[in-house]
Design an enzyme around this catalytic site. Structure first.
Site, mmCIF file in Angstrom:
data_model
loop_
_atom_site.group_PDB
_atom_site.id
_atom_site.type_symbol
_atom_site.label_atom_id
_atom_site.label_comp_id
_atom_site.label_asym_id
_atom_site.label_seq_id
_atom_site.Cartn_x
_atom_site.Cartn_y
_atom_site.Cartn_z
ATOM 1 N N HIS A 36 18.174 -27.832 8.008
ATOM 2 C CA HIS A 36 17.569 -27.349 6.758
ATOM 3 C C HIS A 36 17.891 -25.873 6.507
ATOM 4 O O HIS A 36 17.246 -25.235 5.683
ATOM 5 C CB HIS A 36 16.047 -27.589 6.741
ATOM 6 N N ASP A 38 21.041 -24.972 5.699
ATOM 7 C CA ASP A 38 22.234 -24.860 4.820
ATOM 8 C C ASP A 38 21.878 -24.431 3.404
ATOM 9 O O ASP A 38 22.541 -23.571 2.834
ATOM 10 C CB ASP A 38 23.102 -26.134 4.840
ATOM 11 N N GLY A 123 20.135 -44.004 6.376
ATOM 12 C CA GLY A 123 18.933 -43.320 6.870
ATOM 13 C C GLY A 123 19.012 -42.894 8.328
ATOM 14 O O GLY A 123 18.019 -42.504 8.918
ATOM 15 N N SER A 127 24.594 -38.784 7.772
ATOM 16 C CA SER A 127 25.342 -38.478 6.578
ATOM 17 C C SER A 127 26.306 -39.537 6.075
ATOM 18 O O SER A 127 27.462 -39.260 5.736
ATOM 19 C CB SER A 127 26.131 -37.197 6.824
ATOM 20 N N SER A 128 25.813 -40.761 6.006
ATOM 21 C CA SER A 128 26.641 -41.804 5.408
ATOM 22 C C SER A 128 26.908 -41.455 3.937
ATOM 23 O O SER A 128 27.952 -41.801 3.395
ATOM 24 C CB SER A 128 25.961 -43.164 5.522
ATOM 25 N N SER A 129 25.982 -40.740 3.305
ATOM 26 C CA SER A 129 26.166 -40.395 1.884
ATOM 27 C C SER A 129 27.362 -39.474 1.673
ATOM 28 O O SER A 129 28.191 -39.730 0.798
ATOM 29 C CB SER A 129 24.950 -39.676 1.296
ATOM 30 N N GLU A 161 25.628 -35.785 -5.459
ATOM 31 C CA GLU A 161 24.357 -36.075 -4.772
ATOM 32 C C GLU A 161 23.190 -35.409 -5.512
ATOM 33 O O GLU A 161 22.127 -36.009 -5.671
ATOM 34 C CB GLU A 161 24.442 -35.592 -3.316
ATOM 35 N N ASP A 173 26.709 -31.414 5.091
ATOM 36 C CA ASP A 173 27.230 -32.765 5.334
ATOM 37 C C ASP A 173 28.621 -32.954 4.745
ATOM 38 O O ASP A 173 29.526 -33.474 5.398
ATOM 39 C CB ASP A 173 26.278 -33.806 4.733
ATOM 40 N N TYR A 223 12.266 -33.857 0.792
ATOM 41 C CA TYR A 223 13.411 -32.964 1.011
ATOM 42 C C TYR A 223 13.462 -31.913 -0.107
ATOM 43 O O TYR A 223 13.557 -30.709 0.151
ATOM 44 C CB TYR A 223 14.715 -33.780 1.053
#
Ligand code: GLA
Length: 390
Positions: A36, A38, A123, A127-129, A161, A173, A223
């Site tokens: 957190h 970044d 989840g 960082s699959s996103s 995103e 990410d 978030y």
């Protein structure tokens, strides 16, 4: 690890579109420390891994685009002049968001077909996103010769995103996924977007990931709330971002912000410091110190920043009881996903066995264990290599 993904994606592409596509691998990431930080312009310490997304992409002669996500057994069709966000929480927004952000930059895309498949569970905090966004961004950049640099591409992915998925994420990410280097972690300054690569060889120790297999609801709004809290405290301090604050600065404005926000900001200041110290510890081969910093990071994330959950705390507590685990913490955005553990090499098996049994007993469900290798960032898979992997 990507062989199975590659075969599935190629097969579907050949069946559906009868063309030989461009193939891309885009990795997920781990993060050794710096959580957190970044979006506070601070430091992070991620590395790309050998788990991620494979995309097959090619131009299409149709008047529309087709995107297929094999993981969700789902296909969408869309027209380039009518791009708008799809329903909240759907995979489609990662693709549509990238298309929209590229268009915003005034670049012209042609119709295309894309098939996607990944092996990072949703989840997991790995960082699959970003892996997905970067695979689409790089694929389109290549296919339509858009001329974006890697740095420009990661900001396109990040904005997708923000604006389509709705998570006001930082840049860690997308950076780690795009710029990853085999066997290295990246000590990234999120203000200058410059990273120092560190060769990672922990010799007698290994990094082990344990997935709680939970993703708590409201993680997106929580978030964004954290980010808003940090911005609020920065405003009170009259600074650009918490990266510029010290503990003493925060003490001065303590009565001007809520105690919760004070604690959150303090966590960010401390975590930024820990991330710098962690880099020094790695340089000095001082894994004991690194491990302690990792434990402290979890403590802050759980008690001050409040982004942990019962399952993550349980896994870290079990790690702390085990003398062979020298550091453990939750990883990524939080509210579920993985812990990252620094474990004596010869004790990995025993630790994993005992923690898995304790987890199943306590929560009546299984955790998953991943042993990842640090890998190169988003790249085109060479056709000859793709053939060899078949
Ligand atoms: C998510 C975000 C990142 C970062 C981490 C927490 O993964 O996408 O930008 O903020 O959470 O460190």
């Amino acid at each position: 690890m990507i062989k199975a993904l590659l075969n599935d994606v190629k097969e579907t592409f050949a069946e559906r579109f009868k063309k030989e596509p461009l193939l891309i691998f885009s990795p997920g990431r781990i993060n050794i420390i710096g959580e957190h930080t970044d979006y506070n312009d601070g430091f992070v310490f991620p590395a790309a891994v050998d788990m991620g997304v494979v995309a097959a992409i090619h131009k299409s002669d149709t008047t529309y685009c087709t995107a297929i996500a094999l993981d969700f057994d789902s296909t969408i069709v869309f027209e380039l002049d009518k791009i708008k966000p799809s329903k909240e929480g759907s995979w489609e927004n990662y693709v549509l968001g990238v298309v929209a952000e590229i268009q915003k930059q005034g670049k012209v895309l042609g119709n295309f077909n894309i098939v996607l498949k990944g092996n990072i569970p949703e989840g997991a905090g790995m960082s699959s996103s970003a892996a997905l966004e970067n695979s689409v961004t790089l694929g389109l950049n290549e296919l339509f010769q858009l001329g974006f640099s890697k740095e420009e591409m990661i900001f396109i992915s990040q904005k997708a995103e923000h604006n389509y998925v709705g998570v006001k994420c930082g840049i860690m990410d997308q950076y780690a996924s795009m710029f990853g280097i085999k066997d290295h972690a990246l000590h990234l300054d999120c203000r200058t977007i410059k990273a120092k690569p560190y060769h990672i060889d922990f010799k007698d120790h290994r990094l082990v990931l344990i997935n709680t297999n939970v993703k708590h609801s409201l993680s997106t709004s929580a978030y964004n709330d954290r980010r808003a809290a940090c911005e609020l405290v920065s405003k009170v301090l009259g600074i650009v971002a918490l990266r510029d604050a010290s503990g003493a600065d925060l003490e001065q404005i303590r009565d001007k912000v809520s105690e919760e926000n004070y604690q959150k900001a303090l966590y960010i200041v401390q975590e930024t410091g820990r991330t710098i110290q962690a880099a020094k510890a790695i340089e000095n081969n001082d894994l004991e110190t690194l491990g302690q910093l990792i434990y402290q990071s979890h403590e802050g994330l759980s008690k001050q920043y409040k982004v942990s959950c019962e399952e993550l705390d349980f896994l870290v507590d079990r790690a702390k009881e085990n003398p062979n685990v020298i550091g453990a913490r939750m990883m990524g955005g939080g509210f579920g996903g993985c812990t990252i553990n620094l474990v004596t090499r010869t004790s990995v098996e025993a630790f994993v066995k005992s923690v898995s049994a304790a987890y199943a007993k306590k929560f009546n469900k299984d955790c998953s264990v991943y042993h990842v290798a640090l890998s190169d960032g988003t790249h085109i898979i060479d056709r000859t290599i793709a053939k060899q992997l078949q």
